[in-house]
Design an enzyme around this catalytic site. Structure first.
Site, PDB file in Angstrom:
ATOM      1  N   GLU A 229     103.964  53.794  42.962  1.00  0.00           N
ATOM      2  CA  GLU A 229     102.504  53.656  42.979  1.00  0.00           C
ATOM      3  C   GLU A 229     101.896  54.706  42.053  1.00  0.00           C
ATOM      4  O   GLU A 229     102.146  55.899  42.221  1.00  0.00           O
ATOM      5  CB  GLU A 229     101.998  53.846  44.411  1.00  0.00           C
ATOM      6  CG  GLU A 229     102.461  52.737  45.340  1.00  0.00           C
ATOM      7  CD  GLU A 229     102.476  53.151  46.808  1.00  0.00           C
ATOM      8  OE1 GLU A 229     101.863  54.168  47.165  1.00  0.00           O
ATOM      9  OE2 GLU A 229     103.133  52.434  47.600  1.00  0.00           O
TER      10      GLU A 229
ATOM     11  N   GLU B 223     105.650  49.993  49.764  1.00  0.00           N
ATOM     12  CA  GLU B 223     106.797  50.910  49.828  1.00  0.00           C
ATOM     13  C   GLU B 223     108.102  50.190  50.139  1.00  0.00           C
ATOM     14  O   GLU B 223     109.167  50.572  49.664  1.00  0.00           O
ATOM     15  CB  GLU B 223     106.555  52.004  50.885  1.00  0.00           C
ATOM     16  CG  GLU B 223     105.583  53.091  50.455  1.00  0.00           C
ATOM     17  CD  GLU B 223     104.122  52.687  50.595  1.00  0.00           C
ATOM     18  OE1 GLU B 223     103.841  51.589  51.128  1.00  0.00           O
ATOM     19  OE2 GLU B 223     103.248  53.463  50.147  1.00  0.00           O
TER      20      GLU B 223
ATOM     21  N   PHE C 292     104.277  60.034  49.362  1.00  0.00           N
ATOM     22  CA  PHE C 292     104.399  61.094  50.366  1.00  0.00           C
ATOM     23  C   PHE C 292     105.563  60.728  51.294  1.00  0.00           C
ATOM     24  O   PHE C 292     105.686  59.562  51.694  1.00  0.00           O
ATOM     25  CB  PHE C 292     103.125  61.206  51.215  1.00  0.00           C
ATOM     26  CG  PHE C 292     101.925  61.707  50.458  1.00  0.00           C
ATOM     27  CD1 PHE C 292     101.534  63.038  50.549  1.00  0.00           C
ATOM     28  CD2 PHE C 292     101.168  60.846  49.670  1.00  0.00           C
ATOM     29  CE1 PHE C 292     100.418  63.497  49.855  1.00  0.00           C
ATOM     30  CE2 PHE C 292     100.055  61.300  48.971  1.00  0.00           C
ATOM     31  CZ  PHE C 292      99.674  62.630  49.063  1.00  0.00           C
TER      32      PHE C 292
ATOM     33  N   ASP D  20     105.783  61.160  54.208  1.00  0.00           N
ATOM     34  CA  ASP D  20     105.193  60.637  55.453  1.00  0.00           C
ATOM     35  C   ASP D  20     105.196  59.106  55.473  1.00  0.00           C
ATOM     36  O   ASP D  20     105.089  58.492  56.526  1.00  0.00           O
ATOM     37  CB  ASP D  20     103.755  61.132  55.591  1.00  0.00           C
ATOM     38  CG  ASP D  20     103.646  62.620  55.336  1.00  0.00           C
ATOM     39  OD1 ASP D  20     103.447  63.361  56.295  1.00  0.00           O
ATOM     40  OD2 ASP D  20     103.794  63.039  54.166  1.00  0.00           O
ATOM     41  N   PHE D  21     105.276  58.466  54.307  1.00  0.00           N
ATOM     42  CA  PHE D  21     105.245  56.994  54.246  1.00  0.00           C
ATOM     43  C   PHE D  21     106.642  56.391  54.399  1.00  0.00           C
ATOM     44  O   PHE D  21     106.827  55.179  54.267  1.00  0.00           O
ATOM     45  CB  PHE D  21     104.672  56.499  52.901  1.00  0.00           C
ATOM     46  CG  PHE D  21     103.332  57.076  52.507  1.00  0.00           C
ATOM     47  CD1 PHE D  21     102.535  57.730  53.434  1.00  0.00           C
ATOM     48  CD2 PHE D  21     102.872  56.955  51.198  1.00  0.00           C
ATOM     49  CE1 PHE D  21     101.300  58.273  53.054  1.00  0.00           C
ATOM     50  CE2 PHE D  21     101.646  57.480  50.824  1.00  0.00           C
ATOM     51  CZ  PHE D  21     100.860  58.147  51.753  1.00  0.00           C
ATOM     52  N   ILE D  22     107.612  57.218  54.663  1.00  0.00           N
ATOM     53  CA  ILE D  22     108.993  56.752  54.619  1.00  0.00           C
ATOM     54  C   ILE D  22     109.299  55.767  55.751  1.00  0.00           C
ATOM     55  O   ILE D  22     110.192  54.921  55.630  1.00  0.00           O
ATOM     56  CB  ILE D  22     109.958  57.961  54.609  1.00  0.00           C
ATOM     57  CG1 ILE D  22     111.200  57.623  53.806  1.00  0.00           C
ATOM     58  CG2 ILE D  22     110.297  58.434  56.001  1.00  0.00           C
ATOM     59  CD1 ILE D  22     111.892  58.815  53.221  1.00  0.00           C
TER      60      ILE D  22
ATOM     61  N   HIS E   5     100.150  63.367  55.831  1.00  0.00           N
ATOM     62  CA  HIS E   5     100.439  63.629  54.415  1.00  0.00           C
ATOM     63  C   HIS E   5     101.027  65.026  54.206  1.00  0.00           C
ATOM     64  O   HIS E   5     100.894  65.580  53.113  1.00  0.00           O
ATOM     65  CB  HIS E   5      99.171  63.498  53.560  1.00  0.00           C
ATOM     66  CG  HIS E   5      98.643  62.107  53.422  1.00  0.00           C
ATOM     67  ND1 HIS E   5      97.963  61.475  54.417  1.00  0.00           N
ATOM     68  CD2 HIS E   5      98.721  61.216  52.399  1.00  0.00           C
ATOM     69  CE1 HIS E   5      97.616  60.251  54.017  1.00  0.00           C
ATOM     70  NE2 HIS E   5      98.081  60.068  52.802  1.00  0.00           N
TER      71      HIS E   5
END
Lengths: 323, 320
Positions: A29, A60, A83, A85-87, A129
């Site tokens: 992104e 993602e 980030f 955190d988006f995993i 984040h």
């Protein structure tokens, strides 16, 4: 040697590898014309063009999932999850696809892919984040996990991650992106799985990675004023983990403090402590200490966030408790 | 018929091979000789057969937990597949994958997959690689009606469409996501309607008619190879057996089951071949015998193979 920031270092690592091998491309992104959320990919779009530096939809799952297919079909993708955190959004693609494919297929697949992502608190980005989730990843056999602390390591580990034939998660710390240091020019590779002694010492071993290396170094400096000689070991790669470097250091010091920005419970510090208890118990002359974030989400308030983060002072305090 | 006799016969042989492979798997599973889970494709053979007849070894596929048919149709070797079902060292995955993870990367088979919908991003990535490397290869993604409700479906078809990737998404709509009837898991009748949301062609065809599948996929593959982008093809079909072996399928209406079993794709093709005098009854009997022979040989190979050695436990976790 030349002066570079951490972000320039990692970008230089990418550039040099991309120039050499046209099978390497980057997708994610805003990695294209925008240059990456924190400027990590600035200039790459102009240099390599839209066919190799590819803006994707905010998706993602398919960012990581397509990389699995592309790597299995012979390319060497570098994909970005903005980030860490988006995993959770792409965890199946990491956990059940990228990490398992080679084993499930009896060794008949090769997945040379890098997932770049950012971690870290300290910038007021709050709970979604700011996390340090490396332990989610080190719990998965089949992937490698890299967390550089310096500009030179950022460059050398990036080259190694790209050259590796396995899925590598390369975690950049947001707070370090502008951090400057000496970086070797031209091709430079830091092998995966090899720790670096960032400061030598004789009285206590501090194991820290990513941004915490710098807190540990500051703590070591402060401790030196009080006559305590601390050795700071930066594993750099968390999977595979260079346990020998830690055990060798403990032969000298007999004391271990583990520092990580991730929350304490289930963090990698617990695993390192267990490993030392198993294989180096006789080397210890004090209980192992962990300095970590507390078991709570990352708060927004600057005041709370400063207290949330492990710091030089907390490390100094933990070390002094051992003497 | 425009299709050559050779092609029609190869359809028939492939479908028979898939059917007999799985009937044998049922028998061996019931006898406790095959461990784990077995998800059978019986009744759906026309989809894999018709689709893969348009592909070469350079083209990619991703399969599902119900993968035996796709693998056989794409050229997977029966002995290595059967040995994998037994968990033997000589199997496709050295016994480390089993029925749900069989792959042959050299044949472009990027794996069966134990996670519903997980093949969609992988197939999209393989299609990306085909385009990036400027080959004319394509990537075909097989998945079910259940998987069309995953987020992976949306993200994959959207990406494939905007990047104009050479991908063909083939939805095998067997009307049930495990036990849940399509009426309960989506509010449309035709999954191909969803293609409109991605700006790609979508069509619904009879998935039990191997010729219809062959023709539809042929067009989609042609379009993909030309660089005109992906397509979505929905094949309406029916699994004769449960979701997995051991599932009695109580959620299915017995009348509906009866109707669909009558539409068995192999019988349909057989009737057509006889009607058009492509083959004689004797030739059919001979082909059946041959297919049985291949399966028996595969079983023999698997049974005579060794278990993996213990050191295999820790190999292949990482490359290099």
């Amino acid at each position: 040697m030349t002066q570079m920031s951490y972000v320039e270092g990692l970008r230089d690592g990418i550039r040099i590898e991309m120039k050499k091998d046209s099978n390497i491309y980057m997708a994610g992104e805003d990695v294209g014309i925008f240059g990456g959320c924190f400027g990590q990919t600035a200039g790459l779009f102009q240099e390599f063009g839209g066919e190799r530096i590819i803006d994707t939809p905010i998706s993602e799952t398919v960012i990581v999932g397509h990389a699995v297919g592309a790597a299995a079909a012979g390319l060497r993708p570098i994909v970005e999850i903005m980030f860490i955190d988006f995993i959770g959004v792409c965890m199946d693609e990491i956990l059940n696809q990228a990490a398992k494919m080679r084993y499930m297929f009896g060794g008949k697949a090769k997945l040379p892919m890098v997932i770049r992502t950012t971690c870290g608190a300290g910038v007021g980005a709050a709970a979604q984040h700011s996390q340090s989730l490396e332990a989610f990843l080190t719990h998965i056999p089949g992937i490698k996990v890299v967390m550089p602390a310096t500009p030179a390591d950022a460059k050398g580990l990036m080259a190694a991650a790209i050259r590796d034939d396995n899925p590598v998660v390369y975690i950049e710390h947001k707070g370090l992106l502008g951090f400057k240091g000496e970086v070797p020019e031209g091709e430079y590779v830091v092998p995966l799985g090899k720790a670096d002694i960032k400061r030598e010492g004789t009285d206590v071993t501090i194991v820290a990675w990513s941004a915490m290396v710098h807190q540990a170094l500051a703590a070591a400096e402060a401790l030196a004023q009080e006559g305590i000689s601390a050795e700071v070991i930066d594993p750099r790669t968390l999977a595979p983990f260079d346990k020998d470097s830690v055990l060798q250091s403990l032969e000298k010091t007999g004391k271990l403090v583990i520092v990580h920005e991730a929350v304490k419970t289930g963090g990698l510090g617990g695993e390192i402590a267990a490993l030392v208890a198993d294989e180096g118990f006789d080397l210890l002359d004090a209980p192992i200490k962990r300095v970590t974030a507390p078991d709570c989400p990352v708060p927004f308030s600057s005041y709370l966030e400063a207290h949330y983060l492990p710091s030089q002072d907390k490390i100094v305090k933990a070390v002094k408790e051992m003497f | 018929m425009e299709i050559t006799k050779e092609k029609l016969l190869s359809f028939y042989e492939t479908m028979l091979t898939i059917r007999y492979f799985e009937e044998k798997a049922v028998e061996l599973f019931a006898a406790g000789q095959i461990p784990g889970f077995v998800h059978l494709y019986i009744g759906e053979e026309a989809v894999a057969t018709g689709a893969c007849a348009n592909l070469t070894d350079k083209d990619y596929i991703t399969s599902t937990h119900r993968g035996h048919g796709h693998l056989i149709a794409k050229g997977g070797k029966l002995d290595l597949m059967m040995a994998e079902l037994f968990g033997k060292a000589s199997g496709y995955c050295k016994g480390k994958g089993g029925s749900m993870h069989i792959a042959d990367v050299n044949l472009g088979i990027l794996g069966a997959n134990g996670i519903v919908g997980a093949g969609q991003p992988i197939a999209t990535g393989a299609a990306f690689a085909c385009k990036y490397k400027k080959t004319d290869a394509v990537s075909v993604c097989f998945f079910g009606d259940g998987a069309s409700n995953r987020g992976t479906f949306h993200e994959s078809l959207n990406m494939a469409s905007i990047f104009k990737l050479p991908a063909v998404y083939i939805c095998e709509n067997n009307m049930y996501g495990i036990s849940n009837n399509q009426k309960n898991h989506m509010n449309i009748n035709d999954i191909s309607d969803r293609a409109a949301a991605y700006g790609m062609p979508g069509m619904t065809i009879d998935g039990n008619d191997v010729i219809a599948v062959y023709e539809a996929v042929k067009e989609a593959v042609k379009r993909a190879r030309k660089g005109d982008g992906p397509s979505l093809i929905e094949c309406k079909t029916w699994r004769h057996r449960g979701h997995f072996e051991g599932d009695p399928g109580v959620y299915k209406d017995p009348k509906e089951q009866e109707t669909w079993v009558k539409k068995d794709p192999i019988i349909k093709l057989e009737e057509k071949l006889l009607e058009h005098k492509v083959v004689t009854k004797e030739e059919i009997a001979h082909l059946q015998e041959e297919a049985h022979g291949k399966i028996e040989a595969a079983v023999e190979f698997a049974k005579n193979s060794k278990d993996p050695s213990l050191d295999e436990l820790l190999t292949d976790v990482y490359a290099g």
